[in-house]
Design an enzyme around this catalytic site. Structure first.
Site, PDB file in Angstrom:
ATOM      1  N   PHE A  60       0.908  -1.314   0.014  1.00  0.00           N
ATOM      2  CA  PHE A  60      -0.052  -0.219  -0.039  1.00  0.00           C
ATOM      3  C   PHE A  60       0.835   1.245   0.159  1.00  0.00           C
ATOM      4  CE2 PHE A  60      -3.720  -2.150   2.703  1.00  0.00           C
ATOM      5  CZ  PHE A  60      -4.061  -3.138   1.426  1.00  0.00           C
ATOM      6  N   CYS A  82       3.738   2.193  -2.790  1.00  0.00           N
ATOM      7  CA  CYS A  82       4.425   2.947  -3.847  1.00  0.00           C
ATOM      8  C   CYS A  82       4.033   4.206  -4.170  1.00  0.00           C
ATOM      9  CB  CYS A  82       4.307   2.081  -4.900  1.00  0.00           C
ATOM     10  SG  CYS A  82       5.943   0.900  -5.184  1.00  0.00           S
ATOM     11  N   CYS A  92      41.519  22.699  14.952  1.00  0.00           N
ATOM     12  CA  CYS A  92      40.988  23.067  13.449  1.00  0.00           C
ATOM     13  C   CYS A  92      40.021  24.314  13.637  1.00  0.00           C
ATOM     14  CB  CYS A  92      40.107  21.871  12.893  1.00  0.00           C
ATOM     15  SG  CYS A  92      38.797  21.416  14.119  1.00  0.00           S
ATOM     16  N   CYS A 121      34.670  23.909  16.125  1.00  0.00           N
ATOM     17  CA  CYS A 121      33.695  24.095  16.991  1.00  0.00           C
ATOM     18  C   CYS A 121      33.555  25.374  17.468  1.00  0.00           C
ATOM     19  CB  CYS A 121      34.397  23.191  18.443  1.00  0.00           C
ATOM     20  SG  CYS A 121      35.703  23.710  18.992  1.00  0.00           S
ATOM     21  N   CYS A 169      24.412  22.081  23.890  1.00  0.00           N
ATOM     22  CA  CYS A 169      23.488  21.604  22.374  1.00  0.00           C
ATOM     23  C   CYS A 169      24.093  20.569  21.464  1.00  0.00           C
ATOM     24  CB  CYS A 169      23.352  22.895  21.666  1.00  0.00           C
ATOM     25  SG  CYS A 169      24.968  23.504  20.800  1.00  0.00           S
TER      26      CYS A 169
END
Lengths: 428, 436
Positions: free
Chosen positions: A132, A134, A344, A347, A383
């Site tokens: 039921f 596609c 780097c 963050c 977060c």
């Protein structure tokens, strides 16, 4: 060694890894090879009135140099004679009696459902899956997602199938709905033994920037296809979990959607699936991936002390709740391991541009010559963004802070005035 | 500019670091973490926005990638090949701290800049004519970078060059397995395609054309005269045939032909990058026995460790702690180097004299400084043969700027580009403020 045997909607298989109804289950020769490779079950490519397909049929999203992260298709149900399909189903079942062989079906009238269910069971099917779902081609002819999007029609056709079937009936649900729960309940009301979800998502995979034609291209035109692959997994996980946690819904679930390895499969099991179905990753990498899926799942279960699959099916469902039940006084902050930091600054820029401006440039170099950013824990809202962008495993951890506040949810706060801790990161 | 002969000696060399194909470049570009305030940028003398140009390769914006490179370094095509990235950008890639192979920045820069060259993209047009004129002495990387930036500002530009070939050491001195001379010359043409960069070759300043005349013709001057000829040992027998200055020999090998077919043992004297280049070039030309003679030991070599490691792999021999005293010959040709051993403090060890057979000797012990050429310009300071200039390239004489090897004593192409570019900005400020 953990026992991977599973029973989903009354259908038993030596492991929970089934091939989904799709090109990898198009023929007996393929399914035999898949079972040789170790797949515990297969849902045969949808049978119905054989159709004529287009070329091309597939499109894929490339991300960071890797193709197929997201995938879509505009292929329809089987284009092979039903006689050949049933002959091969019987042959496979004879050679692999213990593996689950489910036949996916999609026809229109009650009479047609009656006939095709009888022929499938005669061929030896262990179960039936009503397609039921596609979202392309067949729905324009009143089948597939056109059925799945209407709970009344879903329930009616499910009840027909149950009337004719002696084997278990799974209803395959479409994700192209606002809320999956009424559709799962409709299948349940129709008498289904289980549901499988998700089918593919209605989509356009992209536009070819040379010919300016949407993809996949068919003679200078295109159409909407079914989206699948790793990119859809979060949507599928949510829909599975939404049904699993609904107290009205009691059916077993066969989980589908973007499963690429044993870890992905485990997530579906933990959120309530008792078997999982895989298509896209097999299309991209072959049947051989199942060897690692079995070994990886067994290894994880052994390490965690699980002996049987039913001990972990649905294990994570109780922890999935609504936002208003989350503890607003739970507090974590980011900690950067200076020994692991490579400097780097990802963050730092993510926190400044995408979060709450609480990671600042370091002022000193470490002995290794790295400038380690500094977290202002008084402002860190916890977060996770810094941890997400950090390329070094284990460099940024989120540590819990004991702030002295008793747990309090939003519902408790608005319900009876539970005390909330002061906000952080709002910069007054 | 005369065309280079096709059968010049350097033509036998293949790329030491082959170019990336499309797939390799895409995969490598996607590995870049896109660091913020990236250490690779800080390590680049021209401060190219390296994560920025690499991201553009990953997204398929190759023209934009090349523009980002050329905005900071208009000689970015050659620098992609000749920069010692191991000790600059690549050496500072944060992946080094992770124990993960650093991004192949030089190869990615080459991929993007080669794309722009193939497409014939120019990026910049000359600015509107300002009516002001700048004379540049020397046609090396510093002057080319300076001239291009000055043309973007709209100033008229004339370069005076003693040689017939433009590009300075970039054309005459780069090891051919890094870049052949024709690529350097193609780059000069590409830089000049901004239009209006007038060139006068065969002009020696100040003998053919004096400083006073130059100052009369132009509102400002830029001096980028590089370094002088190879230094000599001033030792007995140094006049013998088969003894050459390394820089001079390399130039002849690159622009024409050198015959090493009969050389059995070549000796290179020195321990710097020119010496290592010469060793690798001799080996590459097929000389089977190439020996470096150096006064110290490996740890104290001024040449780059990664270059010396390659030379050793290619079969270089070496004699440490040895001081050449003179040369022996037969029939006017050199046959041996007479040497003495040195102790840990580089002091001669008495009674250690010996000879080392050699039928080709290259002297790579430095180059002369040309600061003396500016003695006619009052106010321009010279120290130790180097012209003294501030960070913006200004000398002590208003309107006279300098950059490149004649100021820094001999550094990389990328240092010269940065100095020439920054001097152009300073010259533009000077002229805009009504100077001269």
């Amino acid at each position: 060694m953990a026992d991977l045997t599973t029973t989903c909607a009354g259908i038993t298989s030596p492991n929970p890894f089934w091939l989904a109804s799709a090109p990898p289950t198009n023929s007996g020769e393929q399914v035999l090879r898949a079972f040789d490779a170790g797949w515990g079950g297969a849902v045969w490519k949808t049978l119905g009135q054989p159709i004529q397909n287009v070329s091309s049929r597939f499109g894929a999203i490339q991300y960071r140099g890797v193709g197929g992260v997201g995938f879509n298709n505009i292929e329809l149900i089987t284009d092979r004679p039903l006689e050949a399909n049933f002959r091969e189903i019987a042959e496979v079942k004879k050679r692999w009696p213990k593996n689950a062989l489910v036949v996916s079906l999609m026809v229109e009238s009650r009479e047609e459902w009656k006939e095709i269910i009888a022929r499938s069971e005669d061929a030896g099917a262990d179960g039936l899956e009503l397609n039921f779902g596609c979202p392309h081609g067949m729905c324009e002819r009143g089948m597939g997602s056109a059925v799945g999007q209407e709970p009344v029609v879903n329930e009616r056709i499910t009840s027909w199938a149950k009337e004719f079937a002696t084997k278990p009936v799974l209803v395959k649900l479409t994700p192209n709905v606002g809320d999956i729960v009424p559709h799962g309940l409709a299948a349940q009301k129709g008498g289904a033994d289980g549901v499988s979800l998700i089918n593919t998502i209605k989509s356009i995979i992209g536009v070819d920037l040379d010919s300016l034609t949407p993809r996949p291209m068919v003679g200078g035109r295109s159409t909407n296809g079914g989206y699948c692959g790793a990119a859809v997994r979060p949507i599928a996980l949510h829909m599975v979990a939404a049904l699993a946690r609904d107290p009205r819904f009691r059916l077993p679930i066969s989980g589908i959607g973007g499963i690429t390895d044993w870890r992905d499969a485990l997530e579906f099991l933990l959120l309530g699936s008792s078997s999982v179905q895989v298509c896209t990753e097999v299309m991209l990498r072959g049947y051989r991936i199942v060897e690692d899926m079995i070994e990886g799942l067994e290894g994880w279960m052994d390490a965690r002390g699980f002996e049987r699959l039913d001990q972990l099916v649905g294990r994570s469902v109780p922890a999935f709740t609504e936002w208003g039940e989350l503890d607003l006084n739970y507090e974590i902050v980011a900690k950067i391991d200076a020994d692991k930091c490579i400097g780097c600054q990802l963050c730092m820029v993510a926190c400044h541009d995408g979060a709450h401006q609480c990671i600042h440039p370091g002022t000193e170099l470490t002995a290794a010559g790295v400038r380690v950013p500094v977290v202002d824990e008084a402002e860190c809202v916890g977060c996770n963004l810094c941890q997400i962008v950090c390329p070094v495993q284990g460099c940024i951890t989120m540590a819990q802070v004991d702030n002295g506040f008793a747990p309090a949810t939003w519902n408790e706060h608005v319900g009876h005035g539970a005390t909330l801790r002061p906000k952080k990161g709002s910069h007054g | 500019m005369p065309a280079l002969p096709a059968d010049r000696s350097e033509a036998v060399f293949a790329d030491f670091k082959p170019a990336l194909d499309d797939n390799q470049a895409r995969v490598e570009a996607h590995r870049c973490l896109y660091c913020h305030d990236a250490p690779c940028i800080r390590a680049c003398p021209t401060s190219i926005d390296i994560p920025g140009f690499i991201r553009k390769i990953a997204t398929g914006n190759l023209t934009g990638s090349a523009r980002t490179i050329f905005e900071s370094n208009v000689l970015g095509m050659s620098c992609a090949r000749v920069c010692p990235v191991e000790v600059l950008c690549v050496g500072d890639c944060v992946y080094n701290h992770m124990g993960v192979p650093p991004i192949q920045i030089g190869k990615l820069q080459r991929y993007a800049t080669d794309h722009a060259y193939r497409q014939g993209t120019r990026f910049w047009q000359a600015g509107p004519d300002t009516g002001r004129s700048v004379g540049l002495v020397g046609a090396g990387p510093a002057s080319l970078a300076c001239a291009h930036r000055l043309r973007r500002f709209g100033h008229a530009v004339t370069i005076y060059e003693a040689r017939e070939v433009l590009g300075g050491l970039n054309s005459t001195g780069i090891a051919p397995y890094k870049m052949p001379a024709d690529r350097a010359i193609e780059e000069v043409d590409w830089v000049r395609s901004i239009g209006g960069i007038e060139v006068q070759t065969g002009v020696n300043v100040p003998t053919d054309l004096g400083w006073a005349e130059l100052e009369q013709r132009h509102d400002a001057l830029f001096i980028g005269i590089g370094l002088g000829p190879d230094s000599r040992l001033q030792a007995r027998g140094e006049h013998l045939q088969g003894i050459h200055g390394a820089v001079d020999w390399i130039e002849r090998m690159k622009l024409g032909k050198v015959d090493v077919s009969k050389v059995q043992t070549a000796v290179v004297i020195g321990g710097g990058n020119t010496a290592i280049d010469a060793v690798r070039e001799l080996l590459g030309l097929g000389v089977s026995y190439v020996k470096l003679l150096y006064r110290g030991v490996e740890a104290g070599m001024p040449g780059y460790a990664h270059e010396w490691a390659s030379a050793k792999k290619e079969g270089a021999r070496v004699v440490w702690r040895v001081q050449p005293l003179g040369f022996e010959g037969h029939g006017g040709r050199v046959t041996a180097v007479r040497c003495m051993r040195l102790d840990r403090n580089k002091q001669p060890i008495e009674g250690s004299e010996h000879t080392i057979a050699a039928d080709l000797v290259l002297l790579a012990i430095g180059q002369g400084k040309l600061g003396g050429l500016v003695s006619g310009l009052d106010g321009v300071q010279v120290e130790g043969g180097r012209i003294v200039a501030d960070a913006a390239g200004a000398t002590g004489r208003p309107g006279v700027y300098a950059g490149g090897d004649c100021v820094n004593g001999g550094q990389e192409v990328v240092n010269a580009v940065a100095m020439g570019r920054d001097a152009a900005v300073a010259i533009h400020s000077f002229l805009s403020a009504g100077g001269r």
